[in-house]
Design a protein around this motif. Structure first.
Motif, mmCIF file in Angstrom:
data_model
loop_
_atom_site.group_PDB
_atom_site.id
_atom_site.type_symbol
_atom_site.label_atom_id
_atom_site.label_comp_id
_atom_site.label_asym_id
_atom_site.label_seq_id
_atom_site.Cartn_x
_atom_site.Cartn_y
_atom_site.Cartn_z
ATOM 1 N N PHE A 15 6.847 6.529 33.213
ATOM 2 C CA PHE A 15 6.913 6.392 31.763
ATOM 3 C C PHE A 15 5.513 6.352 31.157
ATOM 4 N N TYR A 16 4.645 5.481 31.690
ATOM 5 C CA TYR A 16 3.321 5.308 31.095
ATOM 6 C C TYR A 16 2.388 6.483 31.369
ATOM 7 N N ALA A 21 -0.558 10.186 28.580
ATOM 8 C CA ALA A 21 -1.104 11.544 28.512
ATOM 9 C C ALA A 21 -0.838 12.164 27.143
ATOM 10 N N VAL A 22 0.355 11.922 26.606
ATOM 11 C CA VAL A 22 0.692 12.448 25.281
ATOM 12 C C VAL A 22 -0.249 11.868 24.233
ATOM 13 N N LYS A 23 -0.469 10.561 24.282
ATOM 14 C CA LYS A 23 -1.364 9.926 23.305
ATOM 15 C C LYS A 23 -2.802 10.396 23.469
ATOM 16 N N MET A 34 7.218 11.048 16.893
ATOM 17 C CA MET A 34 7.631 10.121 17.945
ATOM 18 C C MET A 34 7.113 8.707 17.711
ATOM 19 N N MET A 35 5.967 8.611 17.070
ATOM 20 C CA MET A 35 5.267 7.337 16.943
ATOM 21 C C MET A 35 4.720 7.195 15.527
ATOM 22 N N VAL A 54 -2.494 5.515 31.105
ATOM 23 C CA VAL A 54 -2.658 6.374 32.285
ATOM 24 C C VAL A 54 -3.319 5.602 33.427
ATOM 25 N N LEU A 55 -4.371 4.859 33.112
ATOM 26 C CA LEU A 55 -5.050 4.070 34.152
ATOM 27 C C LEU A 55 -4.135 2.971 34.699
ATOM 28 N N GLY A 56 -3.346 2.358 33.815
ATOM 29 C CA GLY A 56 -2.403 1.335 34.261
ATOM 30 C C GLY A 56 -1.342 1.907 35.180
ATOM 31 N N ALA A 57 -0.874 3.119 34.884
ATOM 32 C CA ALA A 57 0.109 3.774 35.752
ATOM 33 C C ALA A 57 -0.473 3.988 37.148
ATOM 34 N N ALA A 58 -1.718 4.435 37.187
ATOM 35 C CA ALA A 58 -2.389 4.593 38.482
ATOM 36 C C ALA A 58 -2.568 3.241 39.168
ATOM 37 N N GLY A 59 -2.860 2.212 38.375
ATOM 38 C CA GLY A 59 -3.054 0.873 38.925
ATOM 39 C C GLY A 59 -1.783 0.266 39.502
ATOM 40 N N LEU A 60 -0.644 0.675 39.000
ATOM 41 C CA LEU A 60 0.613 0.188 39.575
ATOM 42 C C LEU A 60 0.864 0.762 40.966
ATOM 43 N N ILE A 61 0.463 1.997 41.171
ATOM 44 C CA ILE A 61 0.825 2.721 42.393
ATOM 45 C C ILE A 61 -0.287 2.740 43.444
#
Length: 116
Positions: A15-16, A21-23, A34-35, A54-61
């Protein structure tokens, strides 16, 4: 607990990663449908939120996957909890009472932080 974390983190990361990436790349005019909140923020702030997502998504995985600095994964999940608290506040301040998605994301991020 490990499987629960990977399911929650995978869903949040997908999701993030998309949302961020869209933002980060779309113009204000393309984001507005959308926003609606993008009109109340400078574009630099919208781009910064996208980069954080985007960085948070990478940080989760990545930290849990590689075993390097694994403490960053629950920190990323907690960061998403805080992000959703702020996002909910922005929506409510603008008079937008449709915060169900924010609540779901907040609860999912909280569960991922707990499961990590």
């Amino acid at each position: 607990m490990n499987l629960a974390y990977w399911i929650l983190a995978g869903l949040l990361a997908a999701f993030y990663l998309y949302s961020g990436a869209v933002k980060a790349v779309r113009s204000r005019d393309r984001l507005r449908p959308m926003m609606a909140w993008v009109d109340s923020m400078p574009m630099a702030a919208v781009r910064a939120v996208g980069l954080v997502e985007v960085l948070g998504a990478a940080g989760l995985i990545l930290p849990r996957l590689t075993g390097i600095a694994a403490w960053l994964s629950p920190a990323a999940a907690i960061g998403f909890v805080l992000l959703q608290v702020g996002a909910t506040a922005v929506h409510l301040r603008m008079g937008d009472r449709q915060v169900a998605l924010n609540a779901v994301l907040l609860l999912t991020a909280g569960a991922a932080a707990w499961a990590a």
